[in-house]
Scaffold this motif. Structure first.
Motif, mmCIF file in Angstrom:
data_model
loop_
_atom_site.group_PDB
_atom_site.id
_atom_site.type_symbol
_atom_site.label_atom_id
_atom_site.label_comp_id
_atom_site.label_asym_id
_atom_site.label_seq_id
_atom_site.Cartn_x
_atom_site.Cartn_y
_atom_site.Cartn_z
ATOM 1 N N SER A 193 0.858 -1.180 0.000
ATOM 2 C CA SER A 193 0.000 0.000 0.000
ATOM 3 C C SER A 193 0.897 1.233 0.000
ATOM 4 O O SER A 193 2.067 1.180 0.398
ATOM 5 C CB SER A 193 -0.916 0.003 1.233
ATOM 6 O OG SER A 193 -1.819 1.088 1.197
ATOM 7 N N GLN A 194 0.323 2.365 -0.464
ATOM 8 C CA GLN A 194 1.041 3.655 -0.442
ATOM 9 C C GLN A 194 2.422 3.591 -1.084
ATOM 10 O O GLN A 194 3.424 3.808 -0.397
ATOM 11 C CB GLN A 194 1.134 4.174 1.005
ATOM 12 C CG GLN A 194 -0.192 4.385 1.680
ATOM 13 C CD GLN A 194 -0.048 4.896 3.110
ATOM 14 O OE1 GLN A 194 1.001 5.389 3.537
ATOM 15 N NE2 GLN A 194 -1.108 4.775 3.876
ATOM 16 N N PRO A 195 2.515 3.310 -2.392
ATOM 17 C CA PRO A 195 1.434 3.172 -3.378
ATOM 18 C C PRO A 195 0.905 1.749 -3.467
ATOM 19 O O PRO A 195 1.586 0.784 -3.101
ATOM 20 C CB PRO A 195 2.129 3.559 -4.683
ATOM 21 C CG PRO A 195 3.547 3.125 -4.486
ATOM 22 C CD PRO A 195 3.853 3.369 -3.029
ATOM 23 N N GLU A 196 -0.317 1.612 -3.970
ATOM 24 C CA GLU A 196 -0.916 0.313 -4.201
ATOM 25 C C GLU A 196 -0.095 -0.451 -5.232
ATOM 26 O O GLU A 196 0.426 0.133 -6.185
ATOM 27 C CB GLU A 196 -2.351 0.463 -4.717
ATOM 28 C CG GLU A 196 -3.301 1.133 -3.734
ATOM 29 C CD GLU A 196 -3.516 0.291 -2.491
ATOM 30 O OE1 GLU A 196 -3.627 -0.947 -2.635
ATOM 31 O OE2 GLU A 196 -3.576 0.863 -1.383
ATOM 32 N N PRO A 197 0.054 -1.761 -5.067
ATOM 33 C CA PRO A 197 0.876 -2.522 -6.017
ATOM 34 C C PRO A 197 0.224 -2.608 -7.400
ATOM 35 O O PRO A 197 -0.966 -2.902 -7.513
ATOM 36 C CB PRO A 197 0.976 -3.908 -5.357
ATOM 37 C CG PRO A 197 -0.216 -3.994 -4.454
ATOM 38 C CD PRO A 197 -0.486 -2.603 -3.980
ATOM 39 N N ASN A 198 1.003 -2.332 -8.422
ATOM 40 C CA ASN A 198 0.593 -2.492 -9.813
ATOM 41 C C ASN A 198 1.116 -3.848 -10.276
ATOM 42 O O ASN A 198 2.287 -3.991 -10.594
ATOM 43 C CB ASN A 198 1.173 -1.350 -10.661
ATOM 44 C CG ASN A 198 0.778 -1.434 -12.119
ATOM 45 O OD1 ASN A 198 0.536 -2.517 -12.653
ATOM 46 N ND2 ASN A 198 0.724 -0.296 -12.778
ATOM 47 N N PHE A 199 0.251 -4.847 -10.297
ATOM 48 C CA PHE A 199 0.698 -6.212 -10.560
ATOM 49 C C PHE A 199 1.179 -6.395 -11.996
ATOM 50 O O PHE A 199 2.083 -7.193 -12.247
ATOM 51 C CB PHE A 199 -0.409 -7.207 -10.230
ATOM 52 C CG PHE A 199 -0.784 -7.214 -8.772
ATOM 53 C CD1 PHE A 199 0.173 -7.479 -7.801
ATOM 54 C CD2 PHE A 199 -2.078 -6.929 -8.371
ATOM 55 C CE1 PHE A 199 -0.161 -7.469 -6.458
ATOM 56 C CE2 PHE A 199 -2.419 -6.918 -7.036
ATOM 57 C CZ PHE A 199 -1.465 -7.193 -6.073
#
Length: 292
Positions: free
Chosen positions: A86-92
């Motif tokens: 989180s923070q940033p959200e994972p970009n899979f």
């Protein structure tokens, strides 16, 4: 005597030799004639000129196992792909792209999910579940709380490791805990005393344990798929291989073909839907680039 180039500045190369220290070296002129440039990470043989002052010439560059472009480093053993939960959200999809690039370079990969202190454990487990069946080692860490750091550090011993991942996920914070030779600049104001911030602009290997190095520039930025053929992409999604014997057609690309072992594995959860979605997205991207 053999050693490893850990830094290069202005035509001088600094070579670390176990139990002997670091030698300041020049490369023999024959390398220039052969259009061979010594790289950080190269294993080399030295001719000693002055033992007392640690001066030598590089006489032989041993065969490279691999070579990265950015940062320009040779003989990388493994890459730690760092993303935050989180923070940033994972970009899979971006994470999978990193894994494809590492696989293509024939470098072992470790996945590290950082910032676990700001995410409930059940949510962290949901993220881990996407990659637990891929075959890659997956570590969870908190550079703030110190959770998981020792396990990750153990995985770096005896290796030359490059850290990769998007900005803001905590790569520099992790590196500051793993080694104490230099301090990598982070987004937070450092509270450590007696050590200046890391400001060097040249690539360097940092030795932090016996025969263990990390690259001072955290990660590599070359994620291009320009030269990749769509038919080769499947080999870089390593969990696909075990199901390909169930495909009807030899050379199945696992997209439009009927009777596909990989698509069956996706349907029953043996391959995560997120991984397959990344594969199809990259496959179409390469296909479109080739069309143009």
């Amino acid at each position: 005597m053999t050693g490893k180039i850990i830094k290069g500045i202005g035509g001088f190369y600094y070579v670390h030799c176990d139990n002997r220290g670091v030698y300041e070296c020049k490369a023999r002129g024959i390398f220039r004639k052969m259009d061979i440039k010594p790289l950080i990470g190269d294993d080399v043989e030295l001719d000693i000129l002055d033992e007392e002052n640690k001066l030598a010439n590089i006489s032989v560059i041993l065969e490279r196992r691999n070579e990265l472009v950015r940062p320009t480093v040779a003989n990388i053993d493994q890459a730690v792909i760092v993303f935050s939960v989180s923070q940033p959200e994972p970009n899979f999809n971006l994470l999978d792209r990193f894994l494809v690039m590492v696989e293509r370079q024939e470098i072992d990969a470790i996945i590290c999910f950082n910032k676990t202190d700001i995410m409930p454990p059940d949510k962290v487990e949901e993220i881990i579940a996407i990659y637990e069946k891929t075959g890659y080692p997956v570590y969870t860490t908190s550079s703030v709380k110190g959770h998981g750091i020792e396990g990750l550090k153990q995985a770096l011993y005896g290796k030359t490791t490059v850290f990769a991942g998007p900005s803001g996920v905590g790569k520099s914070s992790l590196l500051n805990i793993i080694q104490d030779v230099i301090e990598f600049e982070t987004g937070d104001v450092s509270e450590k005393i007696g050590r200046g911030r890391h400001t060097t602009r040249h690539a360097e290997l940092i030795g932090f344990h016996e025969d263990s190095y990390v690259v001072d520039t955290p990660g590599f930025s070359s994620l291009s798929i320009e030269e990749m053929e769509k038919e080769e992409l499947k080999q870089y999604f390593i969990e696909f291989e075990q199901y390909e014997d169930s495909c009807r057609f030899k050379g199945c690309n696992h997209v439009d073909e009927p009777v596909c072992g990989v698509k069956d594995a996706v349907k029953d959860g043996r391959i995560h839907q997120s991984r397959y979605a990344s594969y199809k997205l990259l496959f179409e991207e390469i296909k479109e680039k080739r069309r143009w």
